[in-house]
Design a protein around this motif. Structure first.
Motif, PDB file in Angstrom:
ATOM      1  N   UNK A   1     -40.461  66.360 -39.478  1.00 44.51           N
ATOM      2  CA  UNK A   1     -39.104  65.850 -39.684  1.00 44.51           C
ATOM      3  C   UNK A   1     -39.073  64.858 -40.841  1.00 44.51           C
ATOM      4  N   UNK A   2     -37.978  64.877 -41.570  1.00 43.12           N
ATOM      5  CA  UNK A   2     -37.798  63.932 -42.679  1.00 43.12           C
ATOM      6  C   UNK A   2     -37.446  62.530 -42.163  1.00 43.12           C
ATOM      7  N   UNK A   3     -36.975  62.443 -40.929  1.00 44.35           N
ATOM      8  CA  UNK A   3     -36.592  61.152 -40.337  1.00 44.35           C
ATOM      9  C   UNK A   3     -37.642  60.709 -39.331  1.00 44.35           C
ATOM     10  N   UNK A   4     -37.812  59.413 -39.228  1.00 45.28           N
ATOM     11  CA  UNK A   4     -38.728  58.847 -38.240  1.00 45.28           C
ATOM     12  C   UNK A   4     -38.086  58.913 -36.858  1.00 45.28           C
ATOM     13  N   UNK A   5     -38.888  58.791 -35.839  1.00 37.63           N
ATOM     14  CA  UNK A   5     -38.382  58.731 -34.474  1.00 37.63           C
ATOM     15  C   UNK A   5     -38.999  57.532 -33.765  1.00 37.63           C
TER      16      UNK A   5
ATOM     17  N   UNK B   1     -30.370  54.754 -35.871  1.00 38.61           N
ATOM     18  CA  UNK B   1     -30.953  53.723 -36.746  1.00 38.61           C
ATOM     19  C   UNK B   1     -32.480  53.806 -36.721  1.00 38.61           C
ATOM     20  N   UNK B   2     -33.000  55.008 -36.530  1.00 43.02           N
ATOM     21  CA  UNK B   2     -34.442  55.183 -36.330  1.00 43.02           C
ATOM     22  C   UNK B   2     -35.292  54.672 -37.487  1.00 43.02           C
ATOM     23  N   UNK B   3     -34.803  54.754 -38.713  1.00 46.11           N
ATOM     24  CA  UNK B   3     -35.581  54.271 -39.847  1.00 46.11           C
ATOM     25  C   UNK B   3     -35.767  52.756 -39.804  1.00 46.11           C
ATOM     26  N   UNK B   4     -35.026  52.087 -38.940  1.00 48.34           N
ATOM     27  CA  UNK B   4     -35.114  50.638 -38.797  1.00 48.34           C
ATOM     28  C   UNK B   4     -36.008  50.247 -37.626  1.00 48.34           C
ATOM     29  N   UNK B   5     -36.489  51.201 -36.913  1.00 48.48           N
ATOM     30  CA  UNK B   5     -37.074  50.988 -35.603  1.00 48.48           C
ATOM     31  C   UNK B   5     -38.552  50.755 -35.534  1.00 48.48           C
ATOM     32  N   UNK B   6     -38.966  50.802 -34.281  1.00 50.42           N
ATOM     33  CA  UNK B   6     -38.167  51.154 -33.122  1.00 50.42           C
ATOM     34  C   UNK B   6     -37.087  50.119 -32.834  1.00 50.42           C
ATOM     35  N   UNK B   7     -35.996  50.616 -32.237  1.00 51.96           N
ATOM     36  CA  UNK B   7     -34.825  49.767 -32.031  1.00 51.96           C
ATOM     37  C   UNK B   7     -34.366  49.772 -30.587  1.00 51.96           C
TER      38      UNK B   7
END
Length: 118
Positions: free
Chosen positions: A26-30, A65-71
């Motif tokens: 995935x291109x996005x973090x989790x 807001x996963x790219x800011x996380x973990x949140x």
């Protein structure tokens, strides 16, 4: 018309921790792949041990807001935090959930910049 039940909260605070997991490509973090599940389990058990019966801790899917996380987000306050360690979780528990304050160093405002990568 408002009834008396409308003004009473079943839980004083409701904490949602993003535990979303994304595929490795995935291109996005989790958040789930970055310690969020362990943080949720710790927060839940510590809140219970401290007798915070008016605080509910839940997993959430993607909070966007996963790219800011973990949140995590605390409602009805609408306060967002990022965390890295169990010590961060304990500080949020003590300061915000326990005493109603804010952990300034972990707050996520609307202009927060990405931290995580996939």
């Amino acid at each position: 018309m408002t009834s008396s039940a409308d003004s009473e909260l079943y839980f004083r605070l409701h904490v949602f921790i993003c535990t979303n997991r994304r595929p490795a490509d995935s291109a996005r973090a989790g958040c789930g792949g970055h310690g969020a599940e362990a943080a949720r389990d710790h927060l839940k058990s510590r809140a219970k041990a401290l007798g915070l019966k008016d605080v509910r801790v839940n997993s959430a899917g993607c909070l966007g807001r996963c790219e800011l996380g973990p949140v995590l987000v605390v409602y009805p306050d609408g306060v967002w935090y990022r965390f890295e360690t169990i010590a961060d979780i304990d500080e949020i528990l003590d300061t915000h959930l326990g005493r109603g304050g804010r952990v300034e160093r972990l707050l996520l405002g609307p202009d927060a910049r990405p931290v995580l990568t996939a």
